[in-house]
Design a protein around this motif. Structure first.
Motif, mmCIF file in Angstrom:
data_model
loop_
_atom_site.group_PDB
_atom_site.id
_atom_site.type_symbol
_atom_site.label_atom_id
_atom_site.label_comp_id
_atom_site.label_asym_id
_atom_site.label_seq_id
_atom_site.Cartn_x
_atom_site.Cartn_y
_atom_site.Cartn_z
ATOM 1 N N VAL A 138 54.177 -2.857 117.824
ATOM 2 C CA VAL A 138 53.648 -2.845 116.462
ATOM 3 C C VAL A 138 54.778 -3.203 115.488
ATOM 4 C CG1 VAL A 138 53.847 -0.296 116.414
ATOM 5 C CG2 VAL A 138 52.485 -1.471 114.682
ATOM 6 N N ASN A 139 54.575 -4.293 114.751
ATOM 7 C CA ASN A 139 55.534 -4.797 113.754
ATOM 8 C C ASN A 139 54.705 -5.386 112.617
ATOM 9 O OD1 ASN A 139 58.359 -4.496 114.758
ATOM 10 N ND2 ASN A 139 57.534 -5.568 116.539
ATOM 11 N N ASP A 140 55.344 -6.163 111.726
ATOM 12 C CA ASP A 140 54.496 -6.790 110.705
ATOM 13 C C ASP A 140 53.699 -7.931 111.351
ATOM 14 O OD1 ASP A 140 55.874 -9.330 110.476
ATOM 15 O OD2 ASP A 140 57.464 -8.255 109.431
ATOM 16 N N MET A 144 54.250 -9.935 114.997
ATOM 17 C CA MET A 144 53.331 -9.693 116.126
ATOM 18 C C MET A 144 52.661 -10.997 116.567
ATOM 19 S SD MET A 144 51.698 -6.016 115.058
ATOM 20 C CE MET A 144 50.832 -5.628 116.563
ATOM 21 N N ALA A 145 52.284 -11.813 115.590
ATOM 22 C CA ALA A 145 51.623 -13.081 115.936
ATOM 23 C C ALA A 145 52.588 -13.985 116.699
ATOM 24 C CB ALA A 145 51.126 -13.777 114.666
ATOM 25 N N GLU A 146 53.866 -14.006 116.277
ATOM 26 C CA GLU A 146 54.860 -14.842 116.960
ATOM 27 C C GLU A 146 55.114 -14.310 118.380
ATOM 28 O OE1 GLU A 146 55.843 -17.699 116.504
ATOM 29 O OE2 GLU A 146 57.495 -17.796 117.945
ATOM 30 N N ASP A 147 55.250 -12.974 118.517
ATOM 31 C CA ASP A 147 55.460 -12.393 119.857
ATOM 32 C C ASP A 147 54.274 -12.718 120.768
ATOM 33 O OD1 ASP A 147 57.840 -11.338 119.026
ATOM 34 O OD2 ASP A 147 57.113 -9.281 118.773
ATOM 35 N N GLY A 164 47.989 1.811 115.445
ATOM 36 C CA GLY A 164 47.977 3.258 115.210
ATOM 37 C C GLY A 164 49.155 3.777 114.414
ATOM 38 N N LYS A 165 50.140 2.887 114.116
ATOM 39 C CA LYS A 165 51.324 3.358 113.370
ATOM 40 C C LYS A 165 51.001 3.478 111.892
ATOM 41 C CE LYS A 165 56.263 2.932 113.727
ATOM 42 N NZ LYS A 165 57.101 2.267 112.775
ATOM 43 N N ASP A 166 50.395 2.423 111.323
ATOM 44 C CA ASP A 166 49.843 2.537 109.968
ATOM 45 C C ASP A 166 48.409 2.017 109.995
ATOM 46 O OD1 ASP A 166 52.910 1.212 109.018
ATOM 47 O OD2 ASP A 166 51.530 0.151 110.341
ATOM 48 N N PRO A 167 47.451 2.961 110.155
ATOM 49 C CA PRO A 167 46.050 2.583 110.361
ATOM 50 C C PRO A 167 45.505 1.619 109.297
ATOM 51 C CG PRO A 167 46.334 4.942 110.696
ATOM 52 C CD PRO A 167 47.660 4.408 110.239
ATOM 53 N N GLN A 168 46.033 1.716 108.061
ATOM 54 C CA GLN A 168 45.522 0.815 106.998
ATOM 55 C C GLN A 168 45.819 -0.645 107.319
ATOM 56 O OE1 GLN A 168 47.844 3.036 106.643
ATOM 57 N NE2 GLN A 168 46.938 4.779 105.569
ATOM 58 N N GLN A 169 46.882 -0.884 108.076
ATOM 59 C CA GLN A 169 47.296 -2.259 108.372
ATOM 60 C C GLN A 169 46.653 -2.814 109.648
ATOM 61 O OE1 GLN A 169 49.233 -3.988 106.263
ATOM 62 N NE2 GLN A 169 49.109 -2.138 104.999
ATOM 63 N N ARG A 173 46.213 -6.787 110.875
ATOM 64 C CA ARG A 173 47.085 -7.312 111.938
ATOM 65 C C ARG A 173 46.272 -7.943 113.066
ATOM 66 N NH1 ARG A 173 50.755 -2.072 111.730
ATOM 67 N NH2 ARG A 173 52.331 -2.831 110.300
ATOM 68 N N ILE A 174 45.192 -7.277 113.451
ATOM 69 C CA ILE A 174 44.411 -7.793 114.586
ATOM 70 C C ILE A 174 43.666 -9.067 114.170
ATOM 71 C CG2 ILE A 174 42.591 -7.239 116.283
ATOM 72 C CD1 ILE A 174 45.291 -5.715 116.579
ATOM 73 N N LYS A 175 43.192 -9.102 112.928
ATOM 74 C CA LYS A 175 42.532 -10.336 112.445
ATOM 75 C C LYS A 175 43.529 -11.494 112.481
ATOM 76 C CE LYS A 175 38.774 -8.836 109.446
ATOM 77 N NZ LYS A 175 38.323 -8.530 108.111
#
Ligand SMILES: C[C@H](N)C(=O)N[C@H](CCC(=O)O)C(=O)O
Ligand SMILES: [Mg+2]
Length: 378
Positions: A138-140, A144-147, A164-169, A173-175
């Motif tokens: 979990v990163n920005d 994450m997209a690059e990894d 799960g680290k910052d649920p608001q994000q 992130r997944i989108k």
């Protein structure tokens, strides 16, 4: 083949990049390595990671459990009497599942060497190849997209995304990940207990509505919150996988009887090794609940032990055995071949693994020593 000695060392292998979850950030595999020596000269190998935030096990605790409690109970026993040895191992002390797992896999290594067969054949021999996912920390969103993009270039077609680290994000992130990767990559999420049951239901439903194609969500809520886990499982279409909620066969049985999750993630470090993991497989077969074989931050030795179980049993339909793929080097030789996503079982007896040319540079001795005086039964 009788047990003459059990020795403990420390293994430290840097990771390719920091591993970040809702529970912790880690920069290296820092595991306990054990060798079980026998009067025939055969050596069995075992490994345990001190994943204190999940198993409660620390390096000093693992060393103390093995040298102070388990070793005195096993010295002198014939490896071929595996059932007796397992009973002595599992009644040596409560808990301490990582220490037990290291000893258990070294014993199975020796047992299969004695029978001159690769371990997975003795465990059922279901298949010779496995496919693992790779975990994306979990990163920005951009990192994450690059990894994830790099992982796909290496041949991974299934990625396990830490959330799960910052649920608001998490939704954002997944989108972003799905947009970067397109539809051809399977995404599974692991919240490592980071959501409340309400948050989990809301987020998973949003992902379903956005058609993000999530294969499963692992451990959305706190390990002990079985009601919360069941609530999430009942409220969403997406498959829910229990990880930190299941250590023992009894934990697994409760989840199965309650249908509190759709799937179970078996890890040797939670069960206390192969002997107990096989009991979860047997229960899962009875209940028709598919399992994942998972790992902690481990080198190829103990992940190979998990691969032997996964290759042995048909009920294990998914693998999260990416420890070797996360490590910057592999100090072992022989045994199952980990070629990014593809794991191919090998023909050597036992786990098939022995120290390789770079082994010594990753090893140190424990700081403390423990007496191995046999304990008397009170
Ligand atoms: C390494 C594996 N893919 C993984 O994600 N395991 C974690 C726990 C690992 C740890 O914190 O050491 C999991 O499935 O929760
Ligand atoms: Mg997990």
């Amino acid at each position: 083949m009788k047990i003459t000695d059990i020795q403990v060392k420390r293994l430290r292998i840097p990771l390719k990049k920091p591993f970040k979850t809702a529970l912790r950030t880690v920069e290296a595999v820092e595991d306990i390595l054990i060798t079980i020596h026998t009067d025939t000269g055969d050596i069995g190998y075992g490994e345990a990671p001190p994943t204190a935030v999940i198993t409660g096990d620390t390096r000093e605790g693992i060393e103390g459990a093995i040298l102070g409690h388990i070793k005195p109970r096993l010295l002198g026993l014939p490896v071929v009497e595996l059932e007796t040895i397992m009973e002595r191992l599992h009644t040596a002390l409560v808990g301490n599942t990582s220490a037990k797992a290291a000893v258990d896999m070294a014993l199975y290594d020796l047992f299969a060497r004695y029978h001159q067969a690769p371990l997975f054949r003795l465990l059922g021999g279901a298949r010779q190849t496995l496919a693992t996912d790779l975990t994306i920390s979990v990163n920005d969103s951009a990192e994450m997209a690059e990894d994830a993009r790099q992982a796909v270039l290496l041949g991974y077609s299934t990625l396990k995304i830490k959330v799960g680290k910052d649920p608001q994000q998490d939704l954002k992130r997944i989108k972003a990940l799905r947009q970067t990767l397109g539809d051809g990559v399977t995404l599974r999420l692991d919240a490592n207990q980071g959501w409340t049951p309400r948050e989990a239901v809301k987020l998973i439903r949003q992902m379903e509505e956005a058609d993000l194609g999530i294969e499963l969500v692992e451990q959305p809520v706190k390990a002990g919150d079985l009601e919360g886990l069941k609530y999430v499982t009942q409220q969403v279409e997406t498959l829910i996988l229990a990880d930190e909620s299941v250590f023992s066969p009894l934990d697994a049985l409760r989840i199965m009887q309650e249908r509190a999750a759709d799937l179970i993630n078996i890890k040797l470090m939670k069960t206390g090794g192969i002997h107990q993991a096989l009991k979860i497989c047997a229960l899962a077969e009875i209940y028709g609940m598919e399992c994942m074989m998972g790992c902690m931050l481990e080198s190829r030795l103990s992940v190979a032990a998990a691969a032997h179980v996964a290759a042995g049993r048909n009920i294990i339909t998914r693998c999260d055995l990416d420890g070797p793929g996360l490590c910057a080097d592999d100090p072992w030789q022989g045994g199952p071949v980990f070629d990014h996503a593809a794991i191919t079982m090998s023909k050597e007896a036992g786990l098939g693994i022995v120290p390789g040319p770079t082994f010594d540079q990753y090893i140190s001795q424990p700081f403390s020593s423990f007496s191995a005086t046999p304990q008397k039964k009170m």
